[in-house]
Design an enzyme around this catalytic site. Structure first.
Site, PDB file in Angstrom:
ATOM      1  N   GLU A  45       0.833  -1.208   0.000  1.00 60.38           N
ATOM      2  CA  GLU A  45       0.000   0.000   0.000  1.00 60.38           C
ATOM      3  C   GLU A  45       0.866   1.256   0.000  1.00 60.38           C
ATOM      4  O   GLU A  45       1.835   1.358   0.755  1.00 60.38           O
ATOM      5  CB  GLU A  45      -0.897  -0.019   1.239  1.00 60.38           C
ATOM      6  CG  GLU A  45      -1.817   1.182   1.382  1.00 60.38           C
ATOM      7  CD  GLU A  45      -2.713   1.081   2.600  1.00 60.38           C
ATOM      8  OE1 GLU A  45      -3.636   1.916   2.703  1.00 60.38           O
ATOM      9  OE2 GLU A  45      -2.513   0.187   3.446  1.00 60.38           O
ATOM     10  N   LYS A 130      -8.645   4.162  -3.383  1.00 61.43           N
ATOM     11  CA  LYS A 130      -9.293   3.558  -2.216  1.00 61.43           C
ATOM     12  C   LYS A 130     -10.630   4.239  -1.938  1.00 61.43           C
ATOM     13  O   LYS A 130     -10.717   5.465  -1.825  1.00 61.43           O
ATOM     14  CB  LYS A 130      -8.371   3.673  -0.998  1.00 61.43           C
ATOM     15  CG  LYS A 130      -8.831   2.865   0.204  1.00 61.43           C
ATOM     16  CD  LYS A 130      -7.778   2.900   1.306  1.00 61.43           C
ATOM     17  CE  LYS A 130      -8.174   2.009   2.469  1.00 61.43           C
ATOM     18  NZ  LYS A 130      -7.162   2.022   3.552  1.00 61.43           N
ATOM     19  N   CYS A 164      -5.958  -2.481   1.634  1.00 62.59           N
ATOM     20  CA  CYS A 164      -6.085  -2.499   3.085  1.00 62.59           C
ATOM     21  C   CYS A 164      -7.532  -2.768   3.525  1.00 62.59           C
ATOM     22  O   CYS A 164      -8.095  -3.817   3.230  1.00 62.59           O
ATOM     23  CB  CYS A 164      -5.545  -1.190   3.646  1.00 62.59           C
ATOM     24  SG  CYS A 164      -5.325  -1.145   5.432  1.00 62.59           S
TER      25      CYS A 164
END
Length: 349
Positions: A45, A130, A164
């Protein structure tokens, strides 16, 4: 027969808040992994330029300078750093998944937590932002959109990625399953501090990440590549120099692990946690078929007459601009039309 190939999960630290140096380190890692036979290489990430762990360690009022550095060292999705990675992927003939802190082209402080899936021809196949920054990440990144909820169609198979905490979102995961995902990349930070040691009960991201990766692979009957960041001595020193009292929090927070999961949810291949390096595993997509007999949630083991999922994959922008079309109409035809009308009135008036 379905593809068989070697995959690499990069368990490495960036050159902390240095996008150019981190890009060059990423290129070196790509070359090392390709030399070892890996055809799919997955980075953690926001590998470039770093994960902003400081947002968990100190109050926002103390972090303005770090945010300014993060914004300065974040990269444009079509910038030179990404071009460098694309060129190297093409030169090596590999598929690459890499996390970046993406800089907005229209806002000096607008950032997204993004992931790029780059094909072996050097093209960005999927650009995902994200959907929801997790917990203290909201102090750094904006919310993304559904434009990146797509799979990369590659020679190796259909590859998807979630970042994540998105791997906790069953609808985001199902959106990838419903497109025929075969390999799932989940990318993670190097650590996830939630409490001071005196408070006890710090979030165990190793266990949590294992549960989430195994759940997705078992439900989707896909292979999982779990790639987590690594905090090296230089990054630790930079944070502790800022505040020596934070050393205990850093040192007693579990370090994330990088590993692989098969379509039954079992771990496989190499595992890395306390050492920087590259983990490898052999992936055989033919092993995805038999488990589909048991549960196929995008096939027979569902009720599409009961459940209906709609996904908006529009790329969001700050504004939509519509030009004034009247300004482009030539004057002469307009004048001619007026003369025509005038003649008509004289004739029939």
């Amino acid at each position: 027969m379905l593809p068989r190939f070697k995959a690499a999960a990069v368990h490495a630290a960036p050159v902390f808040l240095d996008r150019q140096a981190t890009t060059e380190k990423a290129v070196a890692i790509m070359r090392e992994a390709a030399k070892a036979g890996a055809e799919l290489i997955a980075f953690p990430e926001t590998y470039i330029p770093a994960f902003p762990v400081w947002a968990a360690l100190w109050a926002p009022i103390d972090n303005h300078d770090l945010f300014v550095r993060m914004a300065d060292q974040s990269v444009l999705a079509d910038g030179p750093e990404v071009a460098r990675l694309c060129a190297e992927a093409r030169a090596l003939g590999v598929t690459v998944s890499i996390g970046i802190s993406e800089r907005s082209p229209v806002s000096a402080g607008g950032l997204w937590n993004a992931n790029l899936l780059i094909g072996e021809e050097g093209d960005v196949l999927v650009h995902h932002r994200k959907l929801v920054p997790t917990f203290y990440e909201k102090l750094v990144w904006s919310s993304g959109d559904g434009a990146g909820l797509k799979l990369a169609e590659t020679r190796l198979g259909r590859v998807g990625c979630l970042i994540c905490g998105e791997n906790t979102n069953p609808l985001a995961r199902f959106a990838l399953m419903a497109q025929g995902e075969q390999v799932h990349v989940s990318s993670w930070p190097p650590m996830w501090p939630t409490r001071r040691p005196a408070g006890g009960g710090n979030f165990n991201n190793v266990v949590a990440n294992r549960i989430r990766a195994s759940a997705h692979c078992f439900e989707a009957k896909v292979f999982g590549i779990v790639t987590a960041g690594y905090m090296d001595a230089a990054m630790r020193a930079c944070l502790i120099e800022r505040d020596p009292d934070i050393a205990d929090v850093i040192d007693r927070t579990p370090r994330a692990a990088s590993f692989f999961v098969d379509p039954t949810g079992e771990m496989m291949g190499d595992v890395l946690q306390d050492d920087e390096g590259i983990a490898y595993a052999e992936i055989d997509l033919n092993r995805c078929v038999e488990p589909k007999q048991f549960h196929d949630v995008v096939g027979y083991y569902n009720r599409f007459d009961i459940f209906d999922l709609s996904v908006d994959r529009t790329r969001l922008t700050p504004a939509t601009f519509r030009e004034d079309v009247r300004a482009t109409v030539p004057a002469e035809p307009h004048a001619s039309r007026l003369a025509e009308i005038s003649v008509g009135e004289d004739t029939f008036g």
